[in-house]
Design a protein around this motif. Structure first.
Motif, PDB file in Angstrom:
ATOM      1  N   PHE A 181     -33.743  84.117 -15.765  1.00  0.00           N
ATOM      2  CA  PHE A 181     -32.495  83.428 -15.426  1.00  0.00           C
ATOM      3  C   PHE A 181     -32.165  82.327 -16.440  1.00  0.00           C
ATOM      4  CE2 PHE A 181     -32.940  85.198 -11.049  1.00  0.00           C
ATOM      5  CZ  PHE A 181     -31.666  85.760 -10.965  1.00  0.00           C
ATOM      6  N   ALA A 182     -33.176  81.787 -17.122  1.00  0.00           N
ATOM      7  CA  ALA A 182     -32.896  80.838 -18.206  1.00  0.00           C
ATOM      8  C   ALA A 182     -32.123  81.522 -19.324  1.00  0.00           C
ATOM      9  CB  ALA A 182     -34.201  80.250 -18.746  1.00  0.00           C
ATOM     10  N   VAL A 183     -32.440  82.804 -19.580  1.00  0.00           N
ATOM     11  CA  VAL A 183     -31.681  83.574 -20.572  1.00  0.00           C
ATOM     12  C   VAL A 183     -30.248  83.791 -20.082  1.00  0.00           C
ATOM     13  CG1 VAL A 183     -31.491  85.790 -21.771  1.00  0.00           C
ATOM     14  CG2 VAL A 183     -33.728  84.720 -21.487  1.00  0.00           C
ATOM     15  N   VAL A 184     -30.075  84.101 -18.802  1.00  0.00           N
ATOM     16  CA  VAL A 184     -28.733  84.271 -18.232  1.00  0.00           C
ATOM     17  C   VAL A 184     -27.911  83.002 -18.449  1.00  0.00           C
ATOM     18  CG1 VAL A 184     -27.411  84.616 -16.096  1.00  0.00           C
ATOM     19  CG2 VAL A 184     -29.492  85.948 -16.503  1.00  0.00           C
ATOM     20  N   ALA A 185     -28.511  81.842 -18.155  1.00  0.00           N
ATOM     21  CA  ALA A 185     -27.803  80.568 -18.310  1.00  0.00           C
ATOM     22  C   ALA A 185     -27.419  80.327 -19.763  1.00  0.00           C
ATOM     23  CB  ALA A 185     -28.668  79.424 -17.794  1.00  0.00           C
ATOM     24  N   LEU A 208     -29.097  86.135  -5.052  1.00  0.00           N
ATOM     25  CA  LEU A 208     -29.336  86.002  -3.611  1.00  0.00           C
ATOM     26  C   LEU A 208     -30.716  86.531  -3.240  1.00  0.00           C
ATOM     27  CD1 LEU A 208     -28.313  85.249  -0.821  1.00  0.00           C
ATOM     28  CD2 LEU A 208     -27.329  87.549  -0.628  1.00  0.00           C
ATOM     29  N   GLU A 209     -31.080  87.678  -3.787  1.00  0.00           N
ATOM     30  CA  GLU A 209     -32.396  88.259  -3.505  1.00  0.00           C
ATOM     31  C   GLU A 209     -33.510  87.311  -3.946  1.00  0.00           C
ATOM     32  OE1 GLU A 209     -35.244  91.956  -4.965  1.00  0.00           O
ATOM     33  OE2 GLU A 209     -33.083  92.095  -5.293  1.00  0.00           O
ATOM     34  N   ALA A 210     -33.344  86.722  -5.129  1.00  0.00           N
ATOM     35  CA  ALA A 210     -34.369  85.807  -5.638  1.00  0.00           C
ATOM     36  C   ALA A 210     -34.465  84.554  -4.773  1.00  0.00           C
ATOM     37  CB  ALA A 210     -34.054  85.434  -7.083  1.00  0.00           C
ATOM     38  N   LEU A 211     -33.330  84.031  -4.340  1.00  0.00           N
ATOM     39  CA  LEU A 211     -33.336  82.844  -3.483  1.00  0.00           C
ATOM     40  C   LEU A 211     -34.031  83.136  -2.160  1.00  0.00           C
ATOM     41  CD1 LEU A 211     -29.729  81.454  -4.070  1.00  0.00           C
ATOM     42  CD2 LEU A 211     -31.858  80.266  -4.605  1.00  0.00           C
ATOM     43  N   ASN A 212     -33.753  84.305  -1.600  1.00  0.00           N
ATOM     44  CA  ASN A 212     -34.367  84.661  -0.315  1.00  0.00           C
ATOM     45  C   ASN A 212     -35.851  84.958  -0.458  1.00  0.00           C
ATOM     46  OD1 ASN A 212     -31.977  84.386   1.113  1.00  0.00           O
ATOM     47  ND2 ASN A 212     -31.380  86.523   0.831  1.00  0.00           N
ATOM     48  N   ARG A 213     -36.211  85.611  -1.560  1.00  0.00           N
ATOM     49  CA  ARG A 213     -37.612  85.981  -1.768  1.00  0.00           C
ATOM     50  C   ARG A 213     -38.462  84.759  -2.113  1.00  0.00           C
ATOM     51  NH1 ARG A 213     -40.288  90.754  -3.354  1.00  0.00           N
ATOM     52  NH2 ARG A 213     -38.305  91.855  -3.538  1.00  0.00           N
ATOM     53  N   GLN A 214     -37.877  83.860  -2.930  1.00  0.00           N
ATOM     54  CA  GLN A 214     -38.622  82.688  -3.401  1.00  0.00           C
ATOM     55  C   GLN A 214     -38.063  81.425  -2.754  1.00  0.00           C
ATOM     56  OE1 GLN A 214     -41.195  83.018  -5.399  1.00  0.00           O
ATOM     57  NE2 GLN A 214     -40.957  85.066  -6.259  1.00  0.00           N
ATOM     58  N   SER A 215     -37.912  81.454  -1.424  1.00  0.00           N
ATOM     59  CA  SER A 215     -37.243  80.352  -0.722  1.00  0.00           C
ATOM     60  C   SER A 215     -37.934  79.007  -0.921  1.00  0.00           C
ATOM     61  CB  SER A 215     -37.145  80.655   0.773  1.00  0.00           C
ATOM     62  OG  SER A 215     -38.441  80.829   1.328  1.00  0.00           O
ATOM     63  N   LYS A 216     -39.227  79.039  -1.237  1.00  0.00           N
ATOM     64  CA  LYS A 216     -39.951  77.780  -1.455  1.00  0.00           C
ATOM     65  C   LYS A 216     -40.339  77.604  -2.914  1.00  0.00           C
ATOM     66  CE  LYS A 216     -41.780  77.408   3.231  1.00  0.00           C
ATOM     67  NZ  LYS A 216     -42.987  77.241   4.066  1.00  0.00           N
ATOM     68  N   GLY A 217     -39.729  78.417  -3.780  1.00  0.00           N
ATOM     69  CA  GLY A 217     -40.048  78.336  -5.203  1.00  0.00           C
ATOM     70  C   GLY A 217     -39.082  77.445  -5.956  1.00  0.00           C
ATOM     71  N   ASN A 218     -39.579  76.838  -7.012  1.00  0.00           N
ATOM     72  CA  ASN A 218     -38.739  75.994  -7.853  1.00  0.00           C
ATOM     73  C   ASN A 218     -38.199  76.838  -9.010  1.00  0.00           C
ATOM     74  OD1 ASN A 218     -39.024  73.017  -6.876  1.00  0.00           O
ATOM     75  ND2 ASN A 218     -41.059  73.899  -6.701  1.00  0.00           N
ATOM     76  N   ILE A 219     -37.098  77.557  -8.739  1.00  0.00           N
ATOM     77  CA  ILE A 219     -36.553  78.488  -9.722  1.00  0.00           C
ATOM     78  C   ILE A 219     -35.440  77.779 -10.490  1.00  0.00           C
ATOM     79  CG2 ILE A 219     -35.976  80.926 -10.038  1.00  0.00           C
ATOM     80  CD1 ILE A 219     -36.226  81.225  -6.991  1.00  0.00           C
ATOM     81  N   ARG A 220     -35.820  76.855 -11.328  1.00  0.00           N
ATOM     82  CA  ARG A 220     -34.826  76.021 -11.999  1.00  0.00           C
ATOM     83  C   ARG A 220     -33.890  76.858 -12.875  1.00  0.00           C
ATOM     84  NH1 ARG A 220     -36.049  70.600 -15.610  1.00  0.00           N
ATOM     85  NH2 ARG A 220     -33.895  69.924 -15.798  1.00  0.00           N
ATOM     86  N   GLY A 221     -34.441  77.886 -13.552  1.00  0.00           N
ATOM     87  CA  GLY A 221     -33.600  78.743 -14.377  1.00  0.00           C
ATOM     88  C   GLY A 221     -32.514  79.423 -13.572  1.00  0.00           C
ATOM     89  N   LEU A 222     -32.831  79.802 -12.338  1.00  0.00           N
ATOM     90  CA  LEU A 222     -31.839  80.444 -11.473  1.00  0.00           C
ATOM     91  C   LEU A 222     -30.721  79.461 -11.110  1.00  0.00           C
ATOM     92  CD1 LEU A 222     -32.467  82.754  -8.464  1.00  0.00           C
ATOM     93  CD2 LEU A 222     -31.083  80.727  -8.160  1.00  0.00           C
ATOM     94  N   TYR A 223     -31.103  78.247 -10.735  1.00  0.00           N
ATOM     95  CA  TYR A 223     -30.083  77.252 -10.378  1.00  0.00           C
ATOM     96  C   TYR A 223     -29.165  76.955 -11.568  1.00  0.00           C
ATOM     97  CZ  TYR A 223     -33.550  76.522  -6.680  1.00  0.00           C
ATOM     98  OH  TYR A 223     -34.455  76.700  -5.670  1.00  0.00           O
TER      99      TYR A 223
END
Length: 461
Positions: A181-185, A208-223
């Motif tokens: 997702f960092a590449v996407v950004a 959405l799938e990543a947010l639901n799957r990693q609900s407690k993960g710090n996915i900064r690249g996704l945000y």
């Protein structure tokens, strides 16, 4: 070296080397003088030298450049499981070169020498099971993609599909999600066409799938990718489609999922990124209301309290900015007030009384809450918004934007509340507003409006 203008002329590495060589052989310059003359001459002619290895040719220096050496070795390796450790090391070395000394020109050298195309090709061939080298490659690619030229190269290399495929197959790995997702950004920044390609590839469903799957993960690249995909930052297009993308994000449940991520607890950097992403999704009243119904305001007010206790200025500023956006919805105004949001904001301003960026955001929230709402204006004064305005205008008189925000807040506090005018005028607010009007050009209109709504006849003077 800054980014070239879109009309800048370009030159190949070979042509640059030949010019330096001519300076030495035909004009009798010593090598250092020949190099400096070539750089100066081409710069004056408006030639873009980004990505050119500026060294004396004929001594093997160009090929010895560490970026070029890494790229050449990667090309030799292709992808072979036996060489995956070496490949990961090369990517890590490149990432260090790209994120190292600012102004080194290493990223431009990498792009000019085919780095984007090469890394895209390698990523396409790395199996998901080789996670270490894949993550290193994606992190390197995110650093390489840094301007419109490189985003276009990424697009023509079928980069969007490549990254989406990796995100689909590697959705169980937090590291792959973050780097992908960092590449996407990076690729979607300032490129409307790339944004559209990602949307056509249903990147929103992957998010959405990543947010639901990693609900407690710090996915900064996704945000960060959400923020970029929903930001109209390509000045080459007349009308961006990002407003429609934001509605699409909200419709499938991304706003709700972001709230869940916030409530699950995030580290400070990810909390900031997630809050900015949620603000980007909140483009209309319906979405803002849904965020509140999902517990968004409760979470934000908690973070505001926590940031004050922890002294975290960045979280405080970001959460206040998000709260200001959500307060634009009238039903949310009531929710914020009922949850003692005004008192929390005043407490925050007391903790950050010398920090203009936080105070500016606090005042922006009050300004929105009091817009067309005399009841809220009365409650804001009770909470201490008037005292805040007086203190800020007196003590931080040199901060232009803060003075302007003070004037805007004062106007909404008094325009429909005559009793508030009396209170503020009795505490000497007029002289502070007039001082801001005289000292700061950006304050003139806001100060004039504040003086007028305070009921003063000579507000234009």
């Amino acid at each position: 070296m800054g980014p070239p203008s879109k009309n800048a002329r370009t030159i190949s590495q070979e042509a640059f080397d030949e010019l330096v060589k001519e300076n030495i052989e035909d004009l009798g310059m010593d090598p250092t003088e020949a190099l400096e003359d070539a750089i100066q001459t081409l710069t004056l002619q408006g030639v873009d030298l980004s990505g050119i290895v500026t060294c004396v040719p004929g001594e093997g220096n160009v090929r010895e450049n560490p970026v070029i050496k890494c790229l050449e070795r990667l090309e030799e390796l292709g992808f072979d499981n036996n060489g995956s450790n070496e490949m990961a090391g090369l990517f890590d070395q490149l990432a260090g070169l790209f994120s190292g000394v600012e102004g080194s020109g290493n990223v431009a050298i990498g792009v000019r020498n085919g780095g984007v195309e090469l890394v895209c090709s390698i990523c396409s061939n790395i199996p998901i099971g080789s996670e270490k080298v894949l993550v290193s490659a994606l992190e390197t690619l995110a650093l390489l993609i840094h301007d419109v030229q490189s985003t276009e190269t990424f697009r023509s290399s079928d980069g969007p599909k490549m990254v989406v495929d990796i995100l689909k197959d590697g959705s169980e790995s937090l590291d792959i999600l973050n780097s992908g997702f960092a590449v996407v950004a990076a690729a979607a920044t300032s490129n409307e066409v790339v944004k559209e390609l990602f949307m056509e590839l249903k990147i929103d469903e992957l998010i959405l799938e990543a947010l639901n799957r990693q609900s407690k993960g710090n996915i900064r690249g996704l945000y960060d990718s959400i923020r970029v995909l929903l930001t109209p930052d390509d000045n080459r297009v007349v009308a961006s489609q990002v407003y429609g993308y934001a509605r699409r994000f909200a419709k499938i449940g991304i706003a709700r999922a972001l709230v869940e991520s916030l409530r699950a607890g995030l580290t400070s950097p990810s909390l900031v990124s997630a809050s900015i992403a949620l603000k980007a999704v909140a483009v209309n009243d319906e979405i803002c209301k849904s965020i509140t119904e999902s517990g968004g305001i409760d979470a934000i007010l908690k973070f505001i309290d926590d940031s004050g206790e922890q002294g975290n200025k960045i979280v405080a500023k970001t959460c206040c900015s998000l709260l200001s956006k959500l307060a634009g919805c009238d039903s949310n105004k009531s929710a914020i007030v009922e949850k003692k949001g005004m008192n929390k904001l005043i407490q925050l301003s007391a903790r950050f009384s010398d920090d203009p960026p936080v105070l500016q955001e606090v005042m922006s929230v009050f300004t929105v809450l009091c817009l067309r709402s005399p009841d809220n204006a009365a409650r804001a004064m009770e909470a201490g918004a008037g005292d805040l305005a007086i203190q800020v205008m007196e003590k931080l008189s040199t901060v232009q934007q803060l003075q302007r925000n003070s004037c805007l807040m004062i106007r909404n506090l008094v325009v429909r509340n005559p009793e508030n005018r009396t209170t503020l005028l009795s505490h000497g607010i007029e002289k502070f507003i007039r001082r801001a009007k005289v000292n700061h050009e950006t304050c003139k209109d806001a100060a004039t409006d504040a003086l007028r709504d305070l009921g003063l006849d000579n507000y234009n003077s």
